[in-house]
Scaffold this active site. Structure first.
Site, PDB file in Angstrom:
ATOM      1  CB  SER A  87      -0.890   0.012   1.245  1.00  0.00           C
ATOM      2  OG  SER A  87      -1.457   1.304   1.389  1.00  0.00           O
ATOM      3  CG  MET A 103     -11.741  -2.838   5.239  1.00  0.00           C
ATOM      4  SD  MET A 103     -10.225  -2.448   4.333  1.00  0.00           S
ATOM      5  CE  MET A 103      -9.261  -1.551   5.559  1.00  0.00           C
ATOM      6  CG  MET A 149     -11.224   3.302   2.197  1.00  0.00           C
ATOM      7  SD  MET A 149      -9.658   3.197   3.084  1.00  0.00           S
ATOM      8  CE  MET A 149      -8.534   3.300   1.687  1.00  0.00           C
ATOM      9  N   GLY A 156      -8.810   3.921   7.161  1.00  0.00           N
ATOM     10  CA  GLY A 156      -8.461   5.329   7.366  1.00  0.00           C
ATOM     11  C   GLY A 156      -6.970   5.564   7.559  1.00  0.00           C
ATOM     12  CG  PHE A 157      -5.508   6.711  10.158  1.00  0.00           C
ATOM     13  CD1 PHE A 157      -4.895   7.925   9.846  1.00  0.00           C
ATOM     14  CD2 PHE A 157      -6.831   6.720  10.578  1.00  0.00           C
ATOM     15  CE1 PHE A 157      -5.581   9.124   9.965  1.00  0.00           C
ATOM     16  CE2 PHE A 157      -7.532   7.915  10.703  1.00  0.00           C
ATOM     17  CZ  PHE A 157      -6.907   9.115  10.397  1.00  0.00           C
ATOM     18  N   GLY A 161      -0.643   1.358   9.725  1.00  0.00           N
ATOM     19  CA  GLY A 161       0.047   1.126  10.983  1.00  0.00           C
ATOM     20  C   GLY A 161      -0.823   0.713  12.156  1.00  0.00           C
ATOM     21  CG  ASP A 182      -6.159  -2.810   3.274  1.00  0.00           C
ATOM     22  OD1 ASP A 182      -5.076  -2.591   3.843  1.00  0.00           O
ATOM     23  OD2 ASP A 182      -6.773  -1.952   2.593  1.00  0.00           O
ATOM     24  N   GLY A 183      -4.912  -4.343   6.351  1.00  0.00           N
ATOM     25  CA  GLY A 183      -4.809  -3.746   7.674  1.00  0.00           C
ATOM     26  C   GLY A 183      -4.019  -4.624   8.633  1.00  0.00           C
ATOM     27  N   GLY A 184      -2.844  -4.150   9.032  1.00  0.00           N
ATOM     28  CA  GLY A 184      -2.049  -4.869  10.019  1.00  0.00           C
ATOM     29  C   GLY A 184      -1.421  -6.151   9.513  1.00  0.00           C
ATOM     30  CG  HIS A 196      -9.150   0.172  -0.384  1.00  0.00           C
ATOM     31  ND1 HIS A 196      -8.572  -0.033   0.852  1.00  0.00           N
ATOM     32  CD2 HIS A 196     -10.495   0.149  -0.170  1.00  0.00           C
ATOM     33  CE1 HIS A 196      -9.523  -0.159   1.775  1.00  0.00           C
ATOM     34  NE2 HIS A 196     -10.701  -0.038   1.179  1.00  0.00           N
ATOM     35  CG  ASP A 209      -5.109   2.532   0.864  1.00  0.00           C
ATOM     36  OD1 ASP A 209      -6.069   1.745   0.768  1.00  0.00           O
ATOM     37  OD2 ASP A 209      -4.001   2.208   1.334  1.00  0.00           O
ATOM     38  CG  HIS A 255      -3.895  -1.516  -1.526  1.00  0.00           C
ATOM     39  ND1 HIS A 255      -5.016  -2.268  -1.820  1.00  0.00           N
ATOM     40  CD2 HIS A 255      -4.261  -0.696  -0.506  1.00  0.00           C
ATOM     41  CE1 HIS A 255      -6.008  -1.930  -1.007  1.00  0.00           C
ATOM     42  NE2 HIS A 255      -5.575  -0.970  -0.195  1.00  0.00           N
ATOM     43  CG  MET A 296      -8.204   7.170   2.473  1.00  0.00           C
ATOM     44  SD  MET A 296      -7.398   7.157   4.091  1.00  0.00           S
ATOM     45  CE  MET A 296      -6.513   5.595   4.002  1.00  0.00           C
TER      46      MET A 296
END
Ligand code: DX5
Ligand code: ZN
Length: 226
Positions: A12, A139, A70, A144-145, A147, A177-179, A68, A37, A35, A39
C-alpha cells in the site's frame, strides 16, 4: 490482462513517501499489484488523493493498480478510476446504493470489480451475489490509517466468504487489508485470504524486496483450500 497467481502481495502506497512516489513505486516492482488508497475525509477521517494522482501512478507504476476507494458516493465517482486504466477497483459496500450495479459497470469498463467491508459490516448479504465480484476485501482494521493493529476477530468473516467461494467453485480474490505483517499474514492465509495488502510492513522494512518475498512465502506456507 493476466495477473500473478496467488498468493499476491500488494504493497500500500499509503506508507510510501508521497513526494518520492516514483522512486517508491520502483522499490516495490517485485510485488504483484500496487494498492492505492483513495480517501475523501468523509467516508473515512483521512484524506489522501484523487483521480489526478491515481492517473499519474497508473502511468508510472511498473505493476498493475489495485485501487481501494474509501470514498462516499462511490456509484458516481468509482467508474472514473476504471476508466483511467486501473486493473482493479474496490469500493466499500457501505458507500454504494447498489454494489451489484456498480460492479457490473466497473467490469464493463474493463476493470476487476472489488467490494470491501469494514470490520462492523456483515458479509452475508453479499454472498448470494459473489459471482458479480472479482475481489472481496475484508478489512482487518477500521479503514483510514496505516500502521494499526490486525483484527484477528475478522478471520471468521474471511472463512465464511472463503467457504462460499469454494462451494461455488469461484476464483474470486479474497483480500485482507490492515495490520498484515509477518506474524499476522499466517492467520489470514489459513482463513482463506489469497491477496494481501501491506503498507507499513513493506515500506518500513530495511529490505523491501526481502520483506515482499518473506510475506509471499509465509502466505504460501499457511494457505489451504477449505
Ligand atoms: C487503511 C488502508 C490500508 C493501509 C494498510 O485504511 O486501507 O491499505 O495502507 O496499512 P498497514 O499495512 O500499515 O496496516
Ligand atoms: Zn487499503
Amino acid at each position: 490482462m493476466t495477473f500473478p497467481p496467488a498468493p499476491r502481495i500488494n504493497p500500500s502506497i499509503l506508507s510510501a513517501d508521497f513526494v518520492n512516489m516514483e522512486r517508491d513505486l520502483q522499490r516495490i516492482s517485485g510485488a504483484d499489484l500496487v494498492h492505492v488508497d483513495v480517501m475523501d475525509n468523509h467516508f473515512v477521517p483521512n484524506l489522501t488523493f484523487g483521480m489526478q494522482m491515481v492517473e499519474r501512478v497508473q502511468q508510472t507504476s511498473p505493476i498493475p493498480l489495485d485501487v481501494h476507494l474509501m470514498i462516499s458516493d462511490v456509484d458516481r465517482w468509482g467508474p472514473g478510476y476504471a476508466e483511467l486504466g486501473a486493473a482493479s477497483v474496490t469500493f466499500h459496500a457501505e458507500a454504494s446504493q447498489n454494489p451489484v450495479l456498480l460492479a457490473r459497470r466497473l467490469r464493463e469498463i474493463g476493470a476487476r470489480a472489488g467490494v470491501a467491508v469494514k470490520p462492523g459490516t456483515p458479509i452475508e448479504p453479499l454472498l448470494e451475489h459473489l459471482d458479480e465480484f472479482d475481489q472481496v476485501l475484508i478489512m482487518t482494521v477500521e479503514p483510514g490509517f496505516g500502521g494499526q493493529g490486525f483484527m484477528a476477530s475478522m478471520m471468521n468473516k474471511l472463512r465464511t466468504v472463503s467457504e462460499e467461494a469454494h462451494r461455488r467453485g469461484s476464483n474470486v480474490w479474497l483480500q485482507v487489508d490492515g495490520g498484515i505483517a509477518p506474524g499476522t499474514i499466517e492467520q489470514a492465509a489459513a482463513a482463506g485470504a489469497n491477496t494481501f495488502v501491506a503498507g507499513s510492513a513493506v515500506f518500513g522494512a530495511d529490505d523491501i524486496d526481502g520483506r515482499i518475498g518473506e510475506l509471499r512465502e509465509l502466505a504460501r506456507a499457511h494457505s489451504h483450500t477449505p
